[in-house]
Design an enzyme around this catalytic site. Structure first.
Site, short mmCIF file in Angstrom:
data_model
loop_
_atom_site.label_atom_id
_atom_site.label_comp_id
_atom_site.label_asym_id
_atom_site.label_seq_id
_atom_site.Cartn_x
_atom_site.Cartn_y
_atom_site.Cartn_z
N ARG A 71 -0.72 -0.42 15.08
CA ARG A 71 -0.37 -1.10 13.83
C ARG A 71 1.13 -0.94 13.61
NH1 ARG A 71 -0.51 0.91 8.01
NH2 ARG A 71 -0.14 -1.02 6.87
N HIS A 109 5.54 -4.62 4.92
CA HIS A 109 5.50 -3.18 4.67
C HIS A 109 6.79 -2.83 3.91
CE1 HIS A 109 3.58 0.77 6.18
NE2 HIS A 109 4.51 1.12 5.30
N GLU A 154 -0.24 -1.49 1.24
CA GLU A 154 -0.22 -0.70 0.01
C GLU A 154 0.48 -1.38 -1.16
OE1 GLU A 154 1.29 3.25 0.60
OE2 GLU A 154 -0.22 3.75 2.10
N ASN A 275 -5.62 3.41 3.62
CA ASN A 275 -4.74 4.52 3.94
C ASN A 275 -5.14 5.68 3.06
OD1 ASN A 275 -3.42 2.65 5.49
ND2 ASN A 275 -1.55 2.60 4.27
N TYR A 277 -4.41 9.78 2.17
CA TYR A 277 -3.62 11.00 2.33
C TYR A 277 -4.20 12.19 1.55
CZ TYR A 277 -0.32 8.36 5.02
OH TYR A 277 0.23 7.61 6.02
N GLU A 336 -4.03 4.20 7.98
CA GLU A 336 -3.08 5.32 8.00
C GLU A 336 -3.80 6.58 7.57
OE1 GLU A 336 0.54 4.97 5.66
OE2 GLU A 336 0.79 2.88 6.28
#
Ligand code: FCB
Length: 421
Positions: A71, A109, A154, A275, A277, A336
């Site tokens: 990606r 992005h 995002e 994504n 985290y 991600e």
């Protein structure tokens, strides 16, 4: 049967460098990073990992790693700057295909061309139409070889960090007045879906960053729900359900939504990129006007960034998406996941992070979530936005003086993990 995608992820401004080469026009991140005080130590992406010149070595590193997908993001400023921009991505795509690696490009992005920012950027509805034209232009060139396309990365983070808090480009601190930025990005996504398909795209995804919202105490549940509305549902409900969640806790009316917009935004997609985290801990509001207070999560290890390491949050998040969206949830791709570490080469903390999250991923799949891919953030240490080169997320160490790449322990660990699977 589909092939599970195992990949690494990067983004154009974070790795490419060559900021002024081959006609590339300035992006909001060039402008922002060159303003005093915006990034740690004034770091910029002017050179970054010099991937624009060193991409053959980076493709070779991925081939050796054993991933079957990559990606990356296409820099709109390069494409806008003339034919050399698309030539670059064509060379990259061809090399990936030769290496047996499926290219999964993201079209935005965060590096918006500065000239579009000067016209209002994402506050200007017209930017959504400009994005769809750009998406069509890139796909016209590459969709004969690239089947999977990601529209946006995002939109939550770009709205909140870039336009509500102003800690990312374009540096606007509009708080809740930034909500049109969210809507116009979602509209851009929705307009791009048919444009990409018309050019031959087989799969269209959007990448969202999502976070389980934890209430500090049972009395804080309303605060956690409000936060989840802002972080998760505001961006996913329009795409997957064709409606906005109830925003009354924020006291805002989405008056920027026009008739027909939600039909455009909810065009069917083939995959949802998530994504992940860390979770977020919320307490009841103490008075800055928002319906929650952000609290620190304690009792878990933390990354060099200070982010709590909560692998089970990934399982929790995925199961919550399955519960909320049911049949409306397309196949999920973790686009991600990763951590920053100060450990230059022997990054056992990253190995533990990845091991924990991959276990959580297997558990989510066992609980019935249709996950079809996992991309580590990131292949290389790179320009981590406002943190400059201080937060290192790579499986591969980059010496930013010499541009020397050295695989870390986590690279060797992931290589074995993939070989064993
Ligand atoms: C995500 C971004 C990515 C990277 C990681 C650490 O929010 O999409 O570019 O900075 O965080």
């Amino acid at each position: 049967m589909h092939t599970f995608l195992w990949g690494t992820a990067t983004a154009s401004y974070q790795i490419e460098g060559a900021a002024n080469e081959d006609g590339r026009v300035p992006s909001i991140w060039d402008t922002f990073s060159h303003e005093p005080g915006r990034t740690r130590d004034g770091h910029t992406g002017d050179v970054a990992c010099d991937h624009y010149h060193r991409w053959p070595e980076d493709v070779a590193l991925m081939k050796e790693l054993g991933v079957n997908a990559y990606r990356f993001s296409v820099a709109w400023p390069r494409v806008m700057g003339g034919p050399a921009g698309l030539d670059f991505y064509e060379r990259l795509v061809d090399a990936l295909l030769d290496a047996g690696i499926t290219p999964t490009p993201t079209l935005f992005h965060w590096d918006l061309p500065q000239e579009l920012q000067d016209l209002g950027g994402w506050l200007n509805r017209d930017t959504a139409h400009r994005f769809a034209d750009y998406a069509a232009q890139v796909a016209a060139r590459l969709a004969d070889r690239v089947s999977t396309w990601i529209t946006l990365n995002e939109p939550f983070a770009h709205t909140i960090e870039g336009h509500a808090l102003g800690v990312h480009a374009p540096g606007q601190a509009l708080m809740l007045d930034s909500l049109p930025v969210a809507h116009h990005q979602l509209l851009a996504h929705g307009l791009a879906v048919p444009a990409l398909r018309a050019a031959g795209a087989e799969q269209v995804w959007i990448t969202q960053n999502c976070s389980p919202a934890w209430a500090a105490t049972p009395a804080d549940q309303a605060a956690a729900d409000a936060y989840s509305t802002l972080h998760n549902w505001l961006f996913n409900d329009p795409v997957l359900l064709g409606r906005y969640p109830d925003l009354s806790a924020f006291g805002v009316e989405p008056d920027f939504v026009r008739d027909g917009d939600l039909e455009i935004i909810s065009a069917p997609i083939d995959g949802l990129g998530i994504n992940y985290y860390n979770p977020t801990l919320l307490g009841s509001p103490t008075g800055d006007g928002l319906p929650f207070d952000l609290l620190e999560i304690t009792g878990y290890p933390t990354t060099s960034f200070g982010w709590p390491v909560v692998p089970d949050g990934l399982r929790e998040l995925l199961v919550s998406f399955k519960d909320r969206y049911g049949a409306a949830l397309p196949p999920v791709y973790i686009t991600e996941n990763g951590c920053s570490s100060d450990e230059p080469l022997d990054d056992q903390d990253r190995v533990a992070f990845l091991e924990g999250h991959l276990t959580a991923l297997d558990q989510a799949r066992a609980e019935g979530v249709d996950v079809r891919g996992y991309f580590v953030w990131s292949l290389l240490d790179n320009f981590e936005w406002a943190e400059g080169y201080h937060q290192r997320f790579g499986l591969v160490h980059v010496d930013f003086e010499t541009q020397r790449r050295t695989p870390k322990a986590s690279y060797h660990w992931f290589r074995k993990y993939l070989a064993d699977r």
